[in-house]
Scaffold this motif. Structure first.
Motif, PDB file in Angstrom:
ATOM      1  N   VAL A   7       0.837  -1.173   0.200  1.00 31.42           N
ATOM      2  CA  VAL A   7      -0.110  -0.173   0.111  1.00 31.42           C
ATOM      3  C   VAL A   7       0.715   1.249   0.071  1.00 31.42           C
ATOM      4  N   ARG A   8       0.695   2.094  -1.039  1.00 33.97           N
ATOM      5  CA  ARG A   8       1.317   3.339  -0.522  1.00 33.97           C
ATOM      6  C   ARG A   8       1.139   4.356   0.188  1.00 33.97           C
ATOM      7  N   ILE A   9       2.075   4.939   1.271  1.00 39.78           N
ATOM      8  CA  ILE A   9       2.342   5.945   1.617  1.00 39.78           C
ATOM      9  C   ILE A   9       2.097   7.353   1.515  1.00 39.78           C
ATOM     10  N   ASN A  10       4.302   7.242   1.025  1.00 40.64           N
ATOM     11  CA  ASN A  10       4.649   8.243   0.604  1.00 40.64           C
ATOM     12  C   ASN A  10       4.788   9.172   1.592  1.00 40.64           C
ATOM     13  N   ALA A  11       5.145   8.754   2.992  1.00 41.66           N
ATOM     14  CA  ALA A  11       4.774   9.914   4.094  1.00 41.66           C
ATOM     15  C   ALA A  11       6.020  10.503   4.694  1.00 41.66           C
ATOM     16  N   GLU A  12       6.222  11.253   5.392  1.00 39.98           N
ATOM     17  CA  GLU A  12       7.964  11.172   6.017  1.00 39.98           C
ATOM     18  C   GLU A  12       8.016  10.233   7.304  1.00 39.98           C
ATOM     19  N   LEU A  13       9.215   9.910   7.016  1.00 33.33           N
ATOM     20  CA  LEU A  13       9.765   8.567   7.706  1.00 33.33           C
ATOM     21  C   LEU A  13       9.762   9.233   9.407  1.00 33.33           C
ATOM     22  N   SER A  14       9.304   8.586  10.579  1.00 33.65           N
ATOM     23  CA  SER A  14       9.326   8.897  11.634  1.00 33.65           C
ATOM     24  C   SER A  14       9.419   7.771  12.746  1.00 33.65           C
ATOM     25  N   LYS A  15       9.648   8.448  13.948  1.00 35.68           N
ATOM     26  CA  LYS A  15       9.643   7.061  14.754  1.00 35.68           C
ATOM     27  C   LYS A  15       7.915   5.841  14.813  1.00 35.68           C
ATOM     28  N   GLU A  16       7.252   7.362  15.402  1.00 38.81           N
ATOM     29  CA  GLU A  16       5.904   6.626  15.455  1.00 38.81           C
ATOM     30  C   GLU A  16       5.266   6.611  14.464  1.00 38.81           C
ATOM     31  N   LEU A  17       5.757   6.595  13.068  1.00 38.15           N
ATOM     32  CA  LEU A  17       4.890   6.026  12.078  1.00 38.15           C
ATOM     33  C   LEU A  17       5.350   4.760  11.625  1.00 38.15           C
ATOM     34  N   LEU A  18       6.953   3.942  11.882  1.00 32.09           N
ATOM     35  CA  LEU A  18       6.901   2.807  11.512  1.00 32.09           C
ATOM     36  C   LEU A  18       6.384   2.329  13.245  1.00 32.09           C
ATOM     37  N   GLN A  19       6.424   2.542  14.528  1.00 26.24           N
ATOM     38  CA  GLN A  19       5.818   2.087  15.684  1.00 26.24           C
ATOM     39  C   GLN A  19       4.360   1.252  15.693  1.00 26.24           C
ATOM     40  N   THR A  20       4.005   2.267  14.311  1.00 26.61           N
ATOM     41  CA  THR A  20       2.742   2.434  14.517  1.00 26.61           C
ATOM     42  C   THR A  20       2.086   1.216  13.378  1.00 26.61           C
ATOM     43  N   ILE A  21       2.697   1.353  12.022  1.00 29.10           N
ATOM     44  CA  ILE A  21       2.041   0.138  11.001  1.00 29.10           C
ATOM     45  C   ILE A  21       3.107  -1.064  11.611  1.00 29.10           C
ATOM     46  N   PHE A  22       3.697  -1.304  12.505  1.00 25.93           N
ATOM     47  CA  PHE A  22       4.430  -2.787  12.882  1.00 25.93           C
ATOM     48  C   PHE A  22       3.432  -4.141  13.827  1.00 25.93           C
ATOM     49  N   GLN A  23       2.710  -2.739  14.516  1.00 24.28           N
ATOM     50  CA  GLN A  23       1.854  -3.560  15.496  1.00 24.28           C
ATOM     51  C   GLN A  23       1.371  -4.056  15.000  1.00 24.28           C
ATOM     52  N   THR A  24       0.664  -4.934  15.577  1.00 24.99           N
ATOM     53  CA  THR A  24       0.124  -6.339  15.658  1.00 24.99           C
ATOM     54  C   THR A  24      -1.878  -6.233  15.111  1.00 24.99           C
ATOM     55  N   SER A  25      -2.030  -5.249  15.322  1.00 29.08           N
ATOM     56  CA  SER A  25      -3.473  -5.274  15.533  1.00 29.08           C
ATOM     57  C   SER A  25      -3.525  -3.905  13.864  1.00 29.08           C
ATOM     58  N   THR A  26      -2.549  -3.823  13.290  1.00 29.65           N
ATOM     59  CA  THR A  26      -2.517  -3.168  12.080  1.00 29.65           C
ATOM     60  C   THR A  26      -2.739  -4.190  10.773  1.00 29.65           C
ATOM     61  N   LEU A  27      -3.122  -4.180   9.981  1.00 31.58           N
ATOM     62  CA  LEU A  27      -3.199  -4.071   8.521  1.00 31.58           C
ATOM     63  C   LEU A  27      -2.038  -4.874   7.485  1.00 31.58           C
ATOM     64  N   LEU A  28      -1.091  -3.769   8.040  1.00 35.91           N
ATOM     65  CA  LEU A  28      -0.107  -3.582   6.780  1.00 35.91           C
ATOM     66  C   LEU A  28       1.092  -4.302   7.928  1.00 35.91           C
ATOM     67  N   HIS A  29       0.976  -4.650   9.283  1.00 39.30           N
ATOM     68  CA  HIS A  29       1.893  -5.638   9.928  1.00 39.30           C
ATOM     69  C   HIS A  29       3.180  -6.669   9.386  1.00 39.30           C
ATOM     70  N   ASP A  30       2.355  -7.290   8.611  1.00 38.25           N
ATOM     71  CA  ASP A  30       3.148  -8.170   8.410  1.00 38.25           C
ATOM     72  C   ASP A  30       3.897  -8.230   6.883  1.00 38.25           C
ATOM     73  N   GLY A  31       4.000  -7.692   6.689  1.00 37.95           N
ATOM     74  CA  GLY A  31       4.706  -7.029   5.426  1.00 37.95           C
ATOM     75  C   GLY A  31       6.275  -6.211   5.618  1.00 37.95           C
ATOM     76  N   ALA A  32       6.783  -6.078   5.000  1.00 33.94           N
ATOM     77  CA  ALA A  32       8.383  -5.286   4.735  1.00 33.94           C
ATOM     78  C   ALA A  32       7.780  -3.306   4.333  1.00 33.94           C
ATOM     79  N   VAL A  33       8.266  -2.748   5.122  1.00 38.14           N
ATOM     80  CA  VAL A  33       8.120  -1.674   5.042  1.00 38.14           C
ATOM     81  C   VAL A  33       9.235  -0.676   4.019  1.00 38.14           C
ATOM     82  N   TRP A  34       8.817  -0.078   2.800  1.00 38.94           N
ATOM     83  CA  TRP A  34       9.705   0.398   1.688  1.00 38.94           C
ATOM     84  C   TRP A  34      10.497   1.518   1.923  1.00 38.94           C
TER      85      TRP A  34
END
Length: 294
Positions: free
Chosen positions: A153-180
């Motif tokens: 899923v395209r995000i194109n957002a500024e990199l931040s610690k909070e964004l990365l931590q949010t993406i990889f939380q097991t409750s999110t839909l995108l945590h199983d894949g990789a972040v580009w």
């Protein structure tokens, strides 16, 4: 006169071989993807076998190889259509010599120290919480979406610690894949990567095999992996896995890769010819000579 005719034949054979080498280099210069190198190598092997079969009078084998070469050429044209389109555009502009330019057109990415801090802090906190994570980081040129089985899923957002931590939380839909990641941007999340075919320890999981697989296929990137079971941090590059590493080592790697331009890998050679030297086996010889001179 017979001596002159023999010399002429030898000269034309040398010229013919040089033109073939030039054509191989132009094809390899279209892309830095390792798959391009392997496909071109396989195509050349088929071509050589076809020539030998014609010389030996093996008509049935020659017929089969002729059809196979046509199919292989069409497959390469479809797979590498963007690279071929760029080559034809340069040919139409009369700009073919740019492929032979001694200056590499691809620039090395640089990342601000503050962005490196954000990335390291995010990885450290994910490690402490034993939250599984997989980050693919570009180093010198953009990766295309077609290089991934599922581009996510395209995000194109500024990199931040909070964004990365949010993406990889097991409750999110995108945590199983990789972040580009590209420089200071998060390009996409939920990216599915190809798994490595290399033999590896049974202790590593799918994330580690995916990191090895993509870095083996695409050399202009590396991966950061956080184990969900142990929380250990690993780095995958060129299909190899380095684990476990400390947060200090992770910061050192990021600073080495992005704080300053990357040095040329082969001393005394044109950088854009690296792929050709490696293909014919001259890379190790040139490196050994340069180290002896030092």
């Amino acid at each position: 006169m017979p001596w002159l005719s023999i010399n002429s034949v030898v000269i034309w054979l040398i010229v013919d071989a040089l033109f073939v080498l030039l054509l191989v280099y132009l094809i390899l210069a279209l892309s830095s993807d390792r798959r391009t190198l392997l496909m071109v190598r396989g195509f050349i092997i088929l071509l050589i076998v076809n020539i030998l079969s014609n010389r030996l009078g093996l008509q049935l084998l020659s017929f089969v190889l002729d059809k196979l070469l046509v199919g292989a050429a069409l497959a390469m044209a479809v797979i590498f259509q963007s690279e071929l389109r760029r080559f034809l555009e340069q040919l139409g502009r009369g700009d073919v010599l740019s492929l032979l330019s001694p200056v590499r057109s691809r620039r090395a990415y640089t990342i601000a120290p503050s962005v490196i801090d954000e990335l390291v802090e995010a990885v450290v906190e994910l490690s402490q919480n034993r939250t599984g994570a997989l980050l693919i980081v570009e180093t010198s040129e953009p990766i295309e979406e077609r290089d991934f089985p599922v581009p996510g899923v395209r995000i194109n957002a500024e990199l931040s610690k909070e964004l990365l931590q949010t993406i990889f939380q097991t409750s999110t839909l995108l945590h199983d894949g990789a972040v580009w990641l590209r420089e200071d941007r998060v390009i996409a999340a939920g990216v599915i990567l190809p798994l490595s075919d290399r033999a590896a320890s049974r202790e590593i999981g799918t994330r580690h095999r995916a990191a090895m697989g993509i870095t083996d296929r695409i050399r202009a990137c590396f991966c950061i992996v956080v184990s969900e079971e142990t929380g250990s941090i690993a780095i995958a590059e060129n299909g190899n896995l380095d684990r476990p590493i400390t947060s200090a080592r992770l910061r050192e790697i990021l600073e080495e890769k992005f704080a300053s331009p990357a040095p040329t890998t082969l001393v005394g050679t044109v950088p854009r010819f690296d792929k050709l030297w490696k293909w014919v086996g001259l890379g190790k010889i040139l490196k050994r000579k340069s180290s002896l001179k030092k």
